[in-house]
Write a protein that holds these residues in place. Structure first.
Motif: not given
Length: 469
Positions: A261-271, A273-274, A380-389
């Motif tokens: 939780a602490r890391k998540v809110i520090e990311d939100i405050m600084e960047y 997003n996470v 035959k496709m290369e798939l990746q996760d969506l970023t939070e941003s």
């Protein structure tokens, strides 16, 4: 009259004779002796409950409660939902909306009025207010959210310094340790319940993607977003969920560890997003079958099935077949231990990874990678996760993106190319590439032949659905 007296006398005499005979011949002698012992006797507990109750009596919760109750707030969330359309609405071309109210809890984490709570407490908020334990109410602003960890950060403006709770280290909490759950169940003011840590690194999804602290402290509706604190009054978790068939507490509750939780809110405050760092391995908890296959006698740790190309793990020298035992001297018994620890880290953080290879312990310093290195090949496709941003920018909650494609049929018939987002297959919601991996395991080499329905979002961000006949 004489006959009656004679009869009474005979009856009494018979009773005396009968009682005397029983005492003389039939009653067993009582050899019980009460001894006075000057030494203290030894008592063995008949159950663990006795031990726990004695421990509770020797634990002082008052300081922890006093430090916490004034920093835990009541959160009220007013959302708007579409009501039943009337005939007047139909002719006027408007849609009726009605307000719905939800409630939860939150924790003040500094004197300036920053408050941490659950994402599901403030989701879809139209109006958001916070009430302190002294009954003062403030309008709250949403600073940022992270649906994956179910954490949100709020801010209120106050003319005075606010009471707050300091963060503790959730990695060091131990099973059996006493904790307090503080929140606002049933719309009451701050309420305190006590319990112990029942388990760590609990996953409720079955995907090893969560790492909750489990406790038996009573948590009920309205406690979501409240504080889980140790006996020093330090925040070690954010109460998030209960397991119940009735909707009320029946014995277990779950909290997001404070380090996450602490890391998540520090990311939100600084960047804004996470920032999610990844180790760069695919694997799972070491099982007896895998242990037997690789020829080891232990069954604790994370078995590495695959190392992601160009990841920090690959560059550091970790290989398929390794068993991860520790991260920065933190014991890793199962995959949830690993995922929980990594969630508290960022890209480019250095993590010391201790592994077993060929029955020898080896250590590697791994620089964590960004999440965009994760991808999977499918049809035959290369798939990746969506970023939070990306999700936030385009208001897309789930799906996997087509990074590269060599599937000419899907391209020529549906136009699916780079940048398209796959959101569902055969009415199965695709939230991440983990879902794609499960489909690959289910269908094998005949994947395309088994697909009956495909849901996707094109490059114009239009949702499409195709049924194959």
């Amino acid at each position: 009259m004489k006959k009656i007296l004679t009869l009474v006398f005979v009856s009494v005499l018979g009773g005396i004779i009968t009682l005397g005979t029983y005492k003389l011949f039939l009653e067993k002698e009582d050899n019980t002796v009460i001894l006075q012992n000057k030494e203290n006797p030894t008592f063995l507990p008949t159950s663990n409950v006795t031990t726990l109750l004695n421990a509770a009596e020797n634990t002082d919760f008052t300081a922890a409660a006093e430090n916490t109750v004034h920093a835990v707030v009541h959160v009220k969330n007013v959302t708007l939902s579409s009501g039943q359309m009337t005939l007047q609405d139909l002719f006027s071309g408007r849609s009726s909306q009605r307000a719905q109210m939800g409630t939860g809890s939150g924790v003040i984490i500094n004197a300036d009025g920053y408050i941490i709570t659950n994402n599901h407490v403030i989701k879809n908020a139209h109006e958001l207010s916070v009430t302190l334990n002294n009954n003062k109410t403030y309008t709250a602003e949403i600073i940022g959210t992270d649906p994956k960890t179910d954490i949100a950060l709020l801010k209120i403006e106050s003319d005075e310094a606010l009471p707050y709770v300091t963060f503790g280290d959730s990695d060091t909490v131990q099973i059996g340790e006493w904790v307090l759950a503080v929140g606002n169940p049933f719309n009451l003011t701050s309420t305190v319940t006590a319990g112990i840590i029942s388990a760590k690194s609990r996953d409720l999804t079955g995907r090893s993607s969560q790492s909750f602290i489990q406790t038996d402290a009573a948590v009920n509706p309205g406690n979501s977003g409240g504080a889980l604190v140790n006996t020093n009054g330090e925040l070690i978790g954010i109460n998030t969920a209960i397991t119940s068939q009735t909707g009320s507490y029946i014995g277990y509750s779950f909290a997001v560890p404070s380090n996450i939780a602490r890391k998540v809110i520090e990311d939100i405050m600084e960047y804004g997003n996470v920032q999610n760092g990844v180790l760069g391995i695919r694997g799972g908890t070491l099982t007896s079958d895998v242990a037997e296959e690789i020829g080891v006698t232990y069954t604790e740790g994370v078995f590495v099935n695959e190392v992601t190309k160009n990841s920090g793990a690959e560059k550091a020298g970790i290989k398929s077949g390794d068993v991860i035992k520790k991260l920065d001297n933190i014991e890793i018994s199962k995959f949830e231990d690993l995922s929980g620890y990594i969630k508290a880290k960022r890209p480019n953080d250095i993590v010391n990874v201790e592994i077993f290879r060929d029955n020898k312990l080896k250590s590697f310093a791994v620089k964590l990678s960004k999440t965009d290195i994760f991808s999977v090949n499918f049809m035959k496709m290369e798939l990746q996760d969506l970023t939070e941003s990306f999700k936030e920018k385009y208001d897309i909650n789930y799906g996997v993106m087509v990074k590269k494609t060599e599937n000419k049929w899907l391209y020529s018939n549906l136009g699916i190319s780079e940048g398209y987002i796959i959101t569902g297959i055969n009415d199965i919601k695709v939230e991440s590439i983990e879902d794609i991996s499960k489909l690959k395991e289910q269908y094998g080499d005949d994947t395309l032949e088994n697909i009956k329905k495909l849901e996707y979002i094109n490059n114009r961000k239009e949702k499409k659905e195709v049924i194959f006949r």
